[in-house]
Write an enzyme that holds these catalytic residues in place. Structure first.
Site, PDB file in Angstrom:
ATOM      1  N   ARG A 104       9.959   4.363  39.270  1.00 48.60           N
ATOM      2  CA  ARG A 104       8.699   3.942  38.849  1.00 48.60           C
ATOM      3  C   ARG A 104       8.677   4.359  37.177  1.00 48.60           C
ATOM      4  O   ARG A 104       8.833   5.531  36.688  1.00 48.60           O
ATOM      5  CB  ARG A 104       7.507   4.753  39.512  1.00 48.60           C
ATOM      6  CG  ARG A 104       6.059   4.313  38.963  1.00 48.60           C
ATOM      7  CD  ARG A 104       5.261   4.888  40.044  1.00 48.60           C
ATOM      8  NE  ARG A 104       5.246   6.452  39.900  1.00 48.60           N
ATOM      9  CZ  ARG A 104       4.526   7.109  40.870  1.00 48.60           C
ATOM     10  NH1 ARG A 104       3.588   6.596  41.504  1.00 48.60           N
ATOM     11  NH2 ARG A 104       4.461   8.657  40.603  1.00 48.60           N
ATOM     12  N   THR A 108       3.941   2.812  32.472  1.00 48.92           N
ATOM     13  CA  THR A 108       3.297   1.773  33.360  1.00 48.92           C
ATOM     14  C   THR A 108       3.032   2.048  34.684  1.00 48.92           C
ATOM     15  O   THR A 108       2.272   1.189  35.372  1.00 48.92           O
ATOM     16  CB  THR A 108       4.205   0.303  33.146  1.00 48.92           C
ATOM     17  OG1 THR A 108       5.286   0.520  34.160  1.00 48.92           O
ATOM     18  CG2 THR A 108       4.405   0.298  31.695  1.00 48.92           C
ATOM     19  N   ASP A 200       7.200  15.970  44.324  1.00 51.44           N
ATOM     20  CA  ASP A 200       8.035  14.775  44.417  1.00 51.44           C
ATOM     21  C   ASP A 200       8.888  15.199  45.440  1.00 51.44           C
ATOM     22  O   ASP A 200      10.078  16.156  45.476  1.00 51.44           O
ATOM     23  CB  ASP A 200       8.860  14.926  42.771  1.00 51.44           C
ATOM     24  CG  ASP A 200       9.841  13.720  42.866  1.00 51.44           C
ATOM     25  OD1 ASP A 200      10.644  13.545  43.671  1.00 51.44           O
ATOM     26  OD2 ASP A 200       9.487  12.569  42.027  1.00 51.44           O
ATOM     27  N   ASP A 203      12.915  15.329  44.534  1.00 52.19           N
ATOM     28  CA  ASP A 203      13.278  16.595  44.062  1.00 52.19           C
ATOM     29  C   ASP A 203      13.314  17.883  45.028  1.00 52.19           C
ATOM     30  O   ASP A 203      14.256  18.555  45.023  1.00 52.19           O
ATOM     31  CB  ASP A 203      12.247  16.923  42.777  1.00 52.19           C
ATOM     32  CG  ASP A 203      12.487  16.192  41.640  1.00 52.19           C
ATOM     33  OD1 ASP A 203      13.489  15.681  41.269  1.00 52.19           O
ATOM     34  OD2 ASP A 203      11.558  16.147  40.672  1.00 52.19           O
TER      35      ASP A 203
END
Length: 209
Positions: A104, A108, A200, A203
């Protein structure tokens, strides 16, 4: 949200609490994610077709059922999707496995593909697409678009957590695709992260920052 199934199970809730906890170390996170996937797999695989055949038991021959050939396919949206696919392979070792690399763009929030490796005859297979987080929905939609280009028609999506915004976006783009998730969280923040979420997932699986 008729295509959405939130898998409401006491053990899923318990294990999600461990996964959400910021103090959970990544080796524990990885193990509990795998265990949670085993529970999620029960409902997610309910749609799979089986073929009739016969088997000889110690006492007699009987009609039995097996997964078809070619076997179903598990597709991981890299890299966090591997955490779910590892658990799915434990309960369905017959499955072929493919990988889609989608990152991603932080500005944007749109997905960009960097890797694609899929099993042969994927258009004939039953496919489970996996990514722990259904956030904006952009990566999932892009992955499904890619699989549709490859001829995939029998497809479901599995996530650990989902945000209402992601569910709405995915249902708008692909209303025919069933969505299975462990929990529907409140919303996205301004960076596109699920709230309350768990951070995340990649992670936390791999111990990276």
């Amino acid at each position: 949200m008729s295509t959405l199934t939130v898998i409401d199970h006491p053990l899923v809730k318990h294990k999600l609490t461990i996964l959400r906890d910021v103090a959970t170390p990544f080796p524990t996170f990885r193990r509990v994610l795998r265990e949670t996937t085993w529970l999620l797999a029960y409902e997610t695989t309910r749609h799979l077709r089986v073929e009739s055949g016969t088997v000889e038991t110690p006492l007699e021959e009987m009609t039995a059922h097996s997964l078809p050939n070619p076997a179903p396919c598990l597709i991981s949206i890299l890299r966090a999707g591997n955490g779910l696919v590892d658990g799915l392979m434990d309960v369905m070792p017959e499955a072929a496995v493919g990988h889609l690399g989608l990152v991603r763009n932080p500005k944007t929030l749109l997905p960009e593909e960097y890797y694609c490796k899929l099993p042969s005859e994927i258009e004939k297979r039953q496919v489970i697409l996996a990514d722990p987080m259904l956030a904006t929905g952009g990566s999932t939609i892009a992955a499904i678009d890619r699989l549709r280009e490859k001829g995939v028609r029998n497809l479901v999506f599995l996530s650990l957590l989902a945000a209402p915004e992601g569910v709405e976006a995915l249902q708008s783009a692909h209303p025919e695709v069933p969505i299975f998730t462990g929990a529907l969280d409140r919303e996205l923040n301004e960076k596109g992260y699920i709230l309350p979420g768990l951070g995340d997932a990649g992670d936390r699986i791999y111990g990276t920052e």
